[in-house]
Design an enzyme around this catalytic site. Structure first.
Site, PDB file in Angstrom:
ATOM      1  CG  HIS A  17      -4.435 -11.147  -0.150  1.00 25.21           C
ATOM      2  ND1 HIS A  17      -5.156 -11.856  -0.376  1.00 25.21           N
ATOM      3  CD2 HIS A  17      -5.008 -10.498  -1.872  1.00 25.21           C
ATOM      4  CE1 HIS A  17      -6.494 -11.976  -1.471  1.00 25.21           C
ATOM      5  NE2 HIS A  17      -5.984 -11.948  -1.887  1.00 25.21           N
ATOM      6  CB  CYS A  18      -0.865 -15.054  -3.386  1.00 27.80           C
ATOM      7  SG  CYS A  18       0.584 -15.188  -5.113  1.00 27.80           S
ATOM      8  N   PRO A  19      -2.469 -12.109  -5.067  1.00 23.50           N
ATOM      9  CG  PRO A  19      -1.720 -10.251  -6.593  1.00 23.50           C
ATOM     10  CD  PRO A  19      -1.330 -11.082  -4.596  1.00 23.50           C
TER      11      PRO A  19
ATOM     12  CG  ASN B  15      -9.435 -13.846  -6.619  1.00 19.51           C
ATOM     13  OD1 ASN B  15      -9.164 -12.837  -5.779  1.00 19.51           O
ATOM     14  ND2 ASN B  15     -10.335 -14.458  -6.755  1.00 19.51           N
ATOM     15  CG  ASN B  16      -7.576 -17.958  -0.851  1.00 18.28           C
ATOM     16  OD1 ASN B  16      -7.980 -16.980  -0.135  1.00 18.28           O
ATOM     17  ND2 ASN B  16      -8.084 -18.941  -0.771  1.00 18.28           N
TER      18      ASN B  16
END
Length: 315
Positions: free
Chosen positions: A165-167, A170-171
């Protein structure tokens, strides 16, 4: 029954009938709503309602626009060479558009979410399981987990071939949007390197002539803007180049980052390098692999229903 527990299909169906609240539906309308959601989710706009992720995504866009401002108005427009300014301006802005488009596609594309609440008798019957077949159920989102799927606590969904999950986008990065994430990291790395090269050349030119002649801004302002741009370029070039290489390594080895960190033994037949690249980017090698606009359908961005609450919503 925990997430990793297994049992035969017949026994699982009996336990689900007795224990799972979703299987005790008394109203037929609720079942129809779940079924409609299961069949239409892939056609909807995907967006995660996570405050940290939205702030990180905003910062990403702000830094790209900041770099574009410094490159265009501080270094290129005051240049004495017309073609130098035009060529570099077109190249940099084109790459910036591709980077932001890739970021949008990564953020707004369903990464491969498993439908919520599909662990019911109707779905199990559609699988046509034989006695002794083993299936996995996620107790957090009440779904039957496909092979290589992992639950994301931020998206509140199980994601097929979840890498991480990559902030900043945002996904989650998963089966359906990994290609756009790879393009995003590649284009950010390229424009970061381009910006650093322009900063170095502009600094040398300003030393040869008076500072007031090489920029429309004051010398202190020009120096501060270029220093901030160099710091941003070095940071993003390092980070995105590492992520780009890591993603290509994962694709070529047919192994997600989660599987590598957990040292999971593959129970699936690994693809060859070219087969892995084709499965992520689609089809035979072509220039379309480099385009974040390939396969874009404007109809997917048109409103189809009201916005929903929760960790993610669709329109």
């Amino acid at each position: 029954m925990d997430c990793n527990g297994t049992m035969s299909s017949n026994q699982r169906m009996r336990d689900m009938d007795q224990q799972h609240p979703l299987l005790d539906r008394e109203k037929e309308e609720e079942e129809e709503v779940v079924e409609r959601s299961f069949h239409s989710e892939g056609k909807q706009l995907w967006f995660i309602q996570d405050c940290c992720g939205m702030v990180c995504a905003f910062i990403t866009w702000f830094l790209v626009f900041f770099a574009d401002f410094v490159v265009t108005f501080v270094m290129l427009l005051p240049s004495r060479s017309f073609w130098y300014a035009v060529i570099n301006g077109v190249v940099f802005n084109s790459l910036a558009v591709l980077a932001l488009a890739s970021h949008l596609r990564t953020m707004l594309t369903d990464p491969g979410a498993v439908p919520k609440g599909n662990a019911d008798k109707k779905y199990l019957e559609s699988l046509q399981l034989k006695p002794g077949n083993v299936i996995y159920k996620c107790p957090k989102c009440c779904s039957i987990k496909p092979e290589r799927a992992h639950h994301c606590s931020i998206c509140e969904r199980c994601i097929r071939k979840m890498d991480h999950h990559c902030p900043w986008v945002n996904n989650c990065v998963g089966e359906k949007n990994q290609r756009f994430f790879v393009l995003f990291t590649m284009y950010i790395a390229v424009i970061s390197g381009h910006a650093l090269a322009l900063c170095g050349y502009h600094f040398i030119m300003c030393i040869r002539v008076q500072w007031r002649e090489c920029s429309d801004f004051s010398p202190p302002a020009t120096m501060m803007l270029m220093i901030f741009l160099c710091m941003e370029g070095l940071l993003f070039l390092t980070f995105t180049a590492i992520m780009f290489c890591t993603q290509l390594h994962s694709i070529c080895n047919d192994e997600t980052e989660i599987e590598r960190l957990r040292n999971e033994k593959p129970t699936w037949e690994r693809r060859t390098r070219w087969a892995g690249l084709r499965s992520v980017f689609g089809g035979q090698p072509s220039l379309l692999w480099m385009s974040p606009f390939a396969g874009l359908r404007l109809s997917s961005f048109l409103p189809k229903r009201t916005w929903r609450g929760g960790a993610e919503f669709s329109v």
